[in-house]
Design an enzyme around this catalytic site. Sequence first.
Site, PDB file in Angstrom:
ATOM      1  CG  ASP A  38      37.791 -39.004 -71.950  1.00 50.96           C
ATOM      2  OD1 ASP A  38      38.864 -39.467 -72.360  1.00 50.96           O
ATOM      3  OD2 ASP A  38      36.785 -38.859 -72.669  1.00 50.96           O
ATOM      4  CG  ASP A  42      35.860 -36.810 -64.712  1.00 47.86           C
ATOM      5  OD1 ASP A  42      34.954 -37.399 -65.339  1.00 47.86           O
ATOM      6  OD2 ASP A  42      36.477 -35.848 -65.192  1.00 47.86           O
ATOM      7  CB  SER A  70      33.261 -43.212 -72.289  1.00 46.77           C
ATOM      8  OG  SER A  70      33.903 -42.085 -72.831  1.00 46.77           O
ATOM      9  CB  ALA A  71      30.205 -38.413 -72.695  1.00 47.36           C
ATOM     10  CE  LYS A 105      29.397 -40.958 -68.900  1.00 47.50           C
ATOM     11  NZ  LYS A 105      30.779 -40.586 -68.516  1.00 47.50           N
ATOM     12  CD  GLU A 115      32.567 -31.572 -69.720  1.00 39.81           C
ATOM     13  OE1 GLU A 115      33.513 -31.191 -70.439  1.00 39.81           O
ATOM     14  OE2 GLU A 115      32.381 -32.756 -69.436  1.00 39.81           O
ATOM     15  CG  ASP A 152      34.187 -40.797 -67.004  1.00 35.20           C
ATOM     16  OD1 ASP A 152      33.729 -40.681 -68.143  1.00 35.20           O
ATOM     17  OD2 ASP A 152      35.080 -40.051 -66.534  1.00 35.20           O
ATOM     18  CB  SER A 164      34.024 -32.257 -82.081  1.00 39.72           C
ATOM     19  OG  SER A 164      33.199 -32.877 -81.169  1.00 39.72           O
TER      20      SER A 164
HETATM   21  O1  C5P Z   1      32.272 -39.341 -70.180  1.00 40.83           O
HETATM   22  P1  C5P Z   1      33.658 -38.838 -70.348  1.00 40.83           P
HETATM   23  O2  C5P Z   1      34.271 -38.217 -69.130  1.00 40.83           O
HETATM   24  O3  C5P Z   1      34.541 -39.862 -70.988  1.00 40.83           O
HETATM   25  O4  C5P Z   1      33.403 -37.574 -71.309  1.00 40.83           O
HETATM   26  C1  C5P Z   1      34.156 -37.154 -72.325  1.00 40.83           C
HETATM   27  C2  C5P Z   1      34.866 -35.855 -72.054  1.00 40.83           C
HETATM   28  O5  C5P Z   1      35.391 -35.442 -73.318  1.00 40.83           O
HETATM   29  C3  C5P Z   1      34.008 -34.689 -71.594  1.00 40.83           C
HETATM   30  O6  C5P Z   1      34.112 -34.524 -70.196  1.00 40.83           O
HETATM   31  C4  C5P Z   1      34.553 -33.463 -72.376  1.00 40.83           C
HETATM   32  O7  C5P Z   1      35.275 -32.577 -71.537  1.00 40.83           O
HETATM   33  C5  C5P Z   1      35.513 -34.054 -73.379  1.00 40.83           C
HETATM   34  N1  C5P Z   1      35.262 -33.638 -74.788  1.00 40.83           N
HETATM   35  C6  C5P Z   1      36.332 -33.172 -75.536  1.00 40.83           C
HETATM   36  N2  C5P Z   1      36.134 -32.806 -76.861  1.00 40.83           N
HETATM   37  C7  C5P Z   1      34.899 -32.920 -77.431  1.00 40.83           C
HETATM   38  C8  C5P Z   1      33.809 -33.417 -76.669  1.00 40.83           C
HETATM   39  C9  C5P Z   1      34.046 -33.769 -75.338  1.00 40.83           C
HETATM   40  O8  C5P Z   1      37.471 -33.081 -75.024  1.00 40.83           O
HETATM   41  N3  C5P Z   1      34.734 -32.621 -78.701  1.00 40.83           N
END
Ligand code: C5P
Length: 303
Positions: A51, A242, A166-167, A216, A98, A49, A119
């Site tokens: 972030d 994480d 990564s999301a 994921k 989340e 991952d 977003s």
């Molecule tokens: O998979 P990864 O840990 O990279 O996920 C992206 C993170 O981005 C999510 O855990 C979420 O808390 C965060 N996020 C954010 N703003 C958004 C969408 C997701 O900070 N608009």
Amino acid sequence: QLKKADVIPQLMTGILENERILCADPTTVAAKFRKMMLGGAGKTVVISDFDFTLSRYANEKGERLSTTHGVFDDNVMRLNPELGQKFVDLKNKYYPIEFCPKMTMEEKIPHMEKWWGTSHSLIVNERFSKSTIEDFVRQSRIVFKDGAEDFIQSLDGHNIPLVIFSAGIGNIIEYFLEQKLGAIPRNTHFISNMILFDEEEKACGFSEPLIHTFCKNSSVIQKETSFFHEIAGRVNVILLGDSMGDIHMDVGVERDGPTLKIGYYNGSLDDTASLQHYEEVYDIVLIHDPTLDFAQKIVDIIN
Ligand code: C5P
């Protein structure tokens, strides 16, 4: 110099004596280490991952740092407070959902789809340019964990593929790696949400399917079949994550070898329910660890 046979017992002692490391099943974990050492670098792939896994969760003062999406919160707030506030409001509303220990994943998913969808629409409607976003990244509060640069370079040096799953926003991770490492290492492969740019290099859409925290897994991995086929001999997986959404990131791997799941826990120490849950789903849980030392140690021993 340690003898090979002593490496794993020593590693396990180090894990069990460290109060910031949880390991519910040391026997299984030691067996995974043995298989990984036997297989060596040539049989290994790292799926990570980004972030708060490769990047740091908090600075020395304990203030939360930025995610890839968060790059917009800070920078847009400076340039256009009204729009910036919309990004911040979304985060304040959905981030607690989340990580809510009381809600099931099924209950959370519609909220995550709404968060990501809204977003992404804000980004596309504003038509941010590629160079503006690169600039946002330069000024962002995304910080690598200590040792992350060396970790990524050492994987490249040992020819171990690194899949960044990564999301977050893949382009932002790419710009960040380019800015920190000079270039994206050859071994790195991204599975993420990519901003699509038009001929004027302005944001005009996002790649499909949308990847949020809780998808994921096989639902988004279908278009990656040929990549996973290319690395079919890599039967041993080191998975770094994480969140609860990260534990199935290895679904695309064609094999039945071990996956060593390393979880970075960034939550509260008082939240014993979450800590226990992490301990159940990850082989190793590293509590509030701002470094990649543990993952580096594993890569060093399997080489
Ligand atoms: O998979 P990864 O840990 O990279 O996920 C992206 C993170 O981005 C999510 O855990 C979420 O808390 C965060 N996020 C954010 N703003 C958004 C969408 C997701 O900070 N608009």
